[in-house]
Design an enzyme around this catalytic site. Sequence first.
Site, PDB file in Angstrom:
ATOM      1  N   CYS A  59       0.835  -1.203   0.000  1.00 53.49           N
ATOM      2  CA  CYS A  59       0.000   0.000   0.000  1.00 53.49           C
ATOM      3  C   CYS A  59       0.871   1.255   0.000  1.00 53.49           C
ATOM      4  CB  CYS A  59      -0.876   0.032   1.233  1.00 53.49           C
ATOM      5  SG  CYS A  59      -1.863  -1.440   1.409  1.00 53.49           S
ATOM      6  N   LYS A 105      25.757  -8.554  -5.758  1.00 51.86           N
ATOM      7  CA  LYS A 105      24.359  -8.769  -5.367  1.00 51.86           C
ATOM      8  C   LYS A 105      23.739  -9.904  -6.171  1.00 51.86           C
ATOM      9  CE  LYS A 105      20.706  -7.798  -2.982  1.00 51.86           C
ATOM     10  NZ  LYS A 105      20.725  -8.411  -1.640  1.00 51.86           N
ATOM     11  N   GLU A 139      30.364 -11.738   6.142  1.00 51.57           N
ATOM     12  CA  GLU A 139      30.364 -11.058   4.843  1.00 51.57           C
ATOM     13  C   GLU A 139      30.437  -9.534   4.957  1.00 51.57           C
ATOM     14  OE1 GLU A 139      26.897 -11.405   2.281  1.00 51.57           O
ATOM     15  OE2 GLU A 139      25.581 -11.613   4.001  1.00 51.57           O
ATOM     16  N   TRP A 152      -2.812  -2.710  -1.644  1.00 56.14           N
ATOM     17  CA  TRP A 152      -2.443  -4.096  -1.933  1.00 56.14           C
ATOM     18  C   TRP A 152      -3.245  -4.914  -0.931  1.00 56.14           C
ATOM     19  CZ3 TRP A 152       1.070  -6.213  -5.459  1.00 56.14           C
ATOM     20  CH2 TRP A 152       1.242  -7.587  -5.327  1.00 56.14           C
ATOM     21  N   GLU A 162      23.024 -18.504   9.297  1.00 54.10           N
ATOM     22  CA  GLU A 162      22.756 -17.194   8.696  1.00 54.10           C
ATOM     23  C   GLU A 162      23.443 -16.074   9.498  1.00 54.10           C
ATOM     24  OE1 GLU A 162      21.838 -15.800   6.163  1.00 54.10           O
ATOM     25  OE2 GLU A 162      20.877 -13.902   6.617  1.00 54.10           O
ATOM     26  N   LYS A 207      26.154 -13.597   7.848  1.00 57.56           N
ATOM     27  CA  LYS A 207      25.951 -12.138   7.843  1.00 57.56           C
ATOM     28  C   LYS A 207      27.165 -11.444   8.440  1.00 57.56           C
ATOM     29  CE  LYS A 207      23.318 -11.563   5.750  1.00 57.56           C
ATOM     30  NZ  LYS A 207      22.259 -12.174   5.001  1.00 57.56           N
ATOM     31  N   ASN A 237      -1.759   1.581   5.802  1.00 59.47           N
ATOM     32  CA  ASN A 237      -0.813   0.607   5.262  1.00 59.47           C
ATOM     33  C   ASN A 237      -0.403  -0.300   6.415  1.00 59.47           C
ATOM     34  OD1 ASN A 237       1.230  -0.746   3.974  1.00 59.47           O
ATOM     35  ND2 ASN A 237       2.683   0.964   4.057  1.00 59.47           N
ATOM     36  N   GLY A 238      -0.465  -1.619   6.221  1.00 56.97           N
ATOM     37  CA  GLY A 238      -0.059  -2.530   7.290  1.00 56.97           C
ATOM     38  C   GLY A 238      -1.222  -3.375   7.776  1.00 56.97           C
ATOM     39  N   ARG A 255       5.431  -0.114  -5.830  1.00 56.73           N
ATOM     40  CA  ARG A 255       5.206  -0.958  -4.657  1.00 56.73           C
ATOM     41  C   ARG A 255       4.174  -2.047  -4.933  1.00 56.73           C
ATOM     42  NH1 ARG A 255       6.523   2.623   0.015  1.00 56.73           N
ATOM     43  NH2 ARG A 255       5.022   1.589   1.321  1.00 56.73           N
ATOM     44  N   HIS A 299      31.779 -32.406  18.982  1.00 54.97           N
ATOM     45  CA  HIS A 299      32.427 -33.264  17.989  1.00 54.97           C
ATOM     46  C   HIS A 299      33.561 -32.546  17.268  1.00 54.97           C
ATOM     47  CE1 HIS A 299      29.424 -36.283  18.748  1.00 54.97           C
ATOM     48  NE2 HIS A 299      28.489 -35.338  18.627  1.00 54.97           N
TER      49      HIS A 299
END
Length: 606
Positions: A2, A601, A486, A74, A479, A483, A98-99, A27, A502
């Site tokens: 939205c 990217k 990188e 939306w 992850e 993060k 919106n939301g 959007r 182990h």
Amino acid sequence: MCGIVGILGKQAVAGDIVEALRRLEYRGYDSAGVATVENGLLDRRRAEGKLRNLEARLHNQPLQGRTGIGHTRWATHGKPVERNAHPHMSAKVSVVHNGIIENFRELKAELTADGYKFETETDTETVVHLLTRELGRGVKPVDAVANMLPRLQGAFALGIIFAGNDNLMIGARNGPPLAVGHGDGEMYLGSDAIALAPFTDQVTYLEDGDWAIVTREGVEVRNAGGMRVQRPMIRSPAGTMLVDKGNHRHFMAKEIHEQPEVIGHTLANYIDMAEGRVRFPDLGLDLSAITRVTISACGTAYYAGLVAKYWIEHYARIPVEIDVASEMRYREAPLPKGGLAVFVTQSGETADTLATLRYCKGEGQKIAAVVNVRTSSIARESDAILPTLAGPEIGVASTKAFTCQLSVLACLAIALGKAQGKISDAKEQELVNALTEVPRHITTILRQEAQYEQLAHYLGKAKDVLYLGRGSSFPLALEGALKLKEISYIHAEGYAAGELKHGPIALIDETMPVVVVAPKDELFEKTVSNMQEVAARGGQIIIVTNAESGAAGCPVHAHIQMPDTHPFTSPLLYAIPMQLIAYHTAVFMGTDVDQPRNLAKSVTVE
Ligand code: F6R
């Protein structure tokens, strides 16, 4: 997603509002509308579909008000039809939103019992009736908003105008962004500075929890506690750029903060929030007949797939084969004909993922792509597209694309579980409700960002960092480590907590920070035992948990308290601390956060 626009102008504003909405078309939306105050009365025009339909309607029946709000919708709650399009209004007030208003069912029941009639299926209409009730009691508009806002739960942005008041517009932000634009005797409200670029480049970004009382003379901003606060006016470069950083220092920070909004929109594409059910697109495949799912992806997208393995095996009881695409493409894994192969990718151009897709297609698999760029090669070569509605992700480190991928995969797991008869209607509702709450919980986590800046001073001095997790938190440990390495260039590794003894335990000494991802689920106690093993060897624990007992008596260097939520949604929520730890450590180290060295990217080579 939205879009919100508001203008307090010098002459009729409807045309300018449509122009501003056009700049928010990127959007995505399925209906649009404008409302203005004319001779003290509110009036609106709305239309399904593209903005040209709204323009045609305005051409035939113009709106002449100098004060107006507009919206591109939306659909989340209720079908994309004119009746559900914004602005919503009563004789006293008009609202764009919106939301997600999470507690709209409770509010609707309360208001219905109080005699208010609902004309739409939207959650937004509850805001209209709450305000109308206040105004009907003789409460002044600003006080009516002050009384109404604490009643709303969820992540949302609002734009509000009032009958009988030609010089007032109120904007409120609880999660999704909202900006106030300053003109010459005119004032504006917009979901982002891009919408306001034709009118002004002087912008005040509301902070989370802020609300703004806008008149032609200026703006007064109040915080969630109702206190007057000062927010800077900045010059926005949005006129020349399609995507800007807003008031953030890096795209990565902006994208981390966009998550409540983009996850809400992604979820809305796959679940009927009003009914509490999954509404999954037709994959051209009988979901009840699937006996195996194959998932492949690279990097962060692979970790999203790994979480999906835990979800699908647990909730749908279907075996899942998963591998990184660079391995799977050459493994020549035998795949039973007619199986479902799912590819997860932000860019849709990753060479290894595309090659694996082609291999799986050759093996007679039905191909579904969880993809952010709908025009990409992977989207084009798939039988079914499961879009993530994350919007453009500019920072090289994937953040909002990851959590949107998780959102889609969570819905896929529920859809498969339902189709296979492993999830009851009541369970489906429980899981969907838990997903609906995710944007709000992320908003809460983002409000505690200061602690990560402090932690960065410690982590920034480390040479190596370990991340541990069990079950669906294991991919989060992977992850978190990816993060951190990188963007900060600090060496980090993620391990399944049970694997520690182990081998990796040999690394532990008092110089080693160990981030433990430990939601309070059925595996919590086991993770605590592994943590004790680390503590006994002097390791410096940073625990991320919602457990009330924290680290259950284990000495820790830092404790990141998470909101208490359904274990199903933990991966979505625990992704945020992983991102914030890495981001703030990288900022502390002074690295190029958005474009870390050696990385691209879109990885279109092997
Ligand atoms: C890490 C990251 C990468 C990507 C990977 C796959 O933050 O962004 O690991 O996840 O290169 O890219 P996509 O999703 O475009 O296929």
